[in-house]
Design an enzyme around this catalytic site. Structure first.
Site, PDB file in Angstrom:
ATOM      1  N   CYS A   1       0.891  -1.368   0.098  1.00  0.00           N
ATOM      2  CA  CYS A   1      -0.053   0.150   0.102  1.00  0.00           C
ATOM      3  C   CYS A   1       0.941   1.199   0.141  1.00  0.00           C
ATOM      4  O   CYS A   1       1.206   1.698   1.058  1.00  0.00           O
ATOM      5  CB  CYS A   1      -0.787  -0.003   1.207  1.00  0.00           C
ATOM      6  SG  CYS A   1      -1.997   1.415   1.394  1.00  0.00           S
TER       7      CYS A   1
ATOM      8  N   CYS B   1      -0.592   4.325   1.923  1.00  0.00           N
ATOM      9  CA  CYS B   1      -0.345   4.152   3.686  1.00  0.00           C
ATOM     10  C   CYS B   1       0.928   4.318   4.024  1.00  0.00           C
ATOM     11  O   CYS B   1       1.248   4.859   5.198  1.00  0.00           O
ATOM     12  CB  CYS B   1      -0.680   2.570   3.949  1.00  0.00           C
ATOM     13  SG  CYS B   1      -2.208   1.945   3.282  1.00  0.00           S
ATOM     14  N   ASP B   2       1.629   3.828   3.235  1.00  0.00           N
ATOM     15  CA  ASP B   2       3.536   3.482   3.819  1.00  0.00           C
ATOM     16  C   ASP B   2       4.351   4.725   2.839  1.00  0.00           C
ATOM     17  O   ASP B   2       5.461   4.584   3.532  1.00  0.00           O
ATOM     18  CB  ASP B   2       4.022   2.150   3.571  1.00  0.00           C
ATOM     19  CG  ASP B   2       2.984   1.336   4.184  1.00  0.00           C
ATOM     20  OD1 ASP B   2       2.448   1.889   5.694  1.00  0.00           O
ATOM     21  OD2 ASP B   2       2.943  -0.059   3.907  1.00  0.00           O
TER      22      ASP B   2
END
Length: 321
Positions: free
Chosen positions: A133, A136-137
């Site tokens: 992701c 997300c990261d």
């Protein structure tokens, strides 16, 4: 807890189904599972969903869908369904928190999960440099060098998002040309942070406590080489989340739920929509369309059942005479 309609999954298919079922006064319950909003919620920018001229973040799109469904009476439950008994009516759903839910109809929209590379180091270094992701990261790789594996829309879309943070992005693709949409290819080829490694695959992810590199293998020459990187983002497709339904519903050879063209499965009263059914188009808009169809089919199914029950009740006094 009993519901006329229980929807398993909360991506575009599930939330659209919830919206239509709620507007039909069916008071649906959405079991959100581990990833509220589905995979679309992890996408940085959605530019091809109708109605958003400048695009919209995937999380924002999913959040808007959920709020719209809630406005008409949809209820939500954060749990996982662990078992379904379809031999009784209403259906019985067991959840991981020990509850039992009953439902007159089910709409399955459990989606699909990122396909893993299945190479040494991937599991060991998950969340320590291996991520599925970018949204997300990506922030954690500011100023770093990362690899994206894949050549489709997801690989390029998420890779381009990562260029907001990283100093260098290497896209590793097993072929000598990309499958992604031309507009994404144009952006990637024109981005000075992006370079490509063609005809190659990742054989191993290197590192002890964190990712320090990858071992690449050229599929034409079979030569291997190690390059230093700080992160690896695989985008090589998806696997349908259907393990719960293996002994319940008819699945195709890829593990996707088989429907009849009207979102109906082999069990009357159980419908399926979205990426758990579709391995061809796999778009938020097509998933939403299938969610709409599933909810309408569920509405008609419930109306037919109610009509049949009334006819049976009316016939009983005549038979008694």
């Amino acid at each position: 807890m009993h519901s006329k309609v229980v929807i398993i999954g909360s991506g575009p298919a599930g939330l659209t189904a919830a919206l239509y079922a709620a507007r039909a006064n069916l008071e649906p319950l959405v079991v959100r599972g581990l990833q509220p909003g589905g995979l679309i919620a992890t996408t940085s920018e959605v530019e091809n969903y109708p109605g958003f001229v400048e695009g919209i973040g995937g999380f924002d799109l999913a959040d808007n869908m959920e709020k719209q469904a809630a406005r008409f009476g949809t209820q939500f439950k954060d749990t996982l369904v662990t078992k379904i008994d379809a031999s009784v009516r209403p259906f019985v759903l067991h959840t991981d928190d020990g509850d039992q839910l009953t439902a007159d109809t089910l709409i399955i929209s459990t989606g699909a999960s990122p396909r893993k590379l299945h190479v040494p180091g991937e599991e060991e270094l998950a969340n320590r440099g291996v991520s599925y992701c970018a949204t997300c990261d990506g922030f954690f790789f500011r100023g770093k060098k990362v690899v994206v594996v894949g050549g489709g829309n997801s690989a390029l879309d998420e890779g381009l998002f990562l260029t907001r943070y990283v100093d260098e992005l290497i896209i590793v693709h097993r072929r000598d040309s990309l499958r992604a949409d031309p507009v994404l290819q144009e952006r990637a080829f024109g981005n000075e942070k992006v370079r490509f490694v063609w005809d190659s695959t990742v054989d191993a992810i290197l590192g002890d406590d964190k990712v320090t590199g990858v071992r690449l293998r050229n599929l034409k020459t079979e030569e291997t080489s190690d390059i230093e990187v700080d992160g690896v983002f695989p985008y090589i497709g998806h696997v349908p989340n259907t393990s719960l339904f293996t002994d319940l519903l008819t699945l195709d050879e890829g593990g996707y739920i088989v429907t009849d063209g009207r979102q109906r499965t082999n069990i009357p009263g159980i419908f399926a929509a979205g990426d758990v059914v579709d391995h061809v188009y796999r778009q938020a808009i097509t998933a939403a369309g299938e969610g709409c169809r599933a909810a309408m089919e569920a509405t008609w199914y419930l109306a037919e059942q109610e009509h049949a029950a009334k006819k049976a009740a009316q016939a009983e006094p005549v038979l008694a005479q």
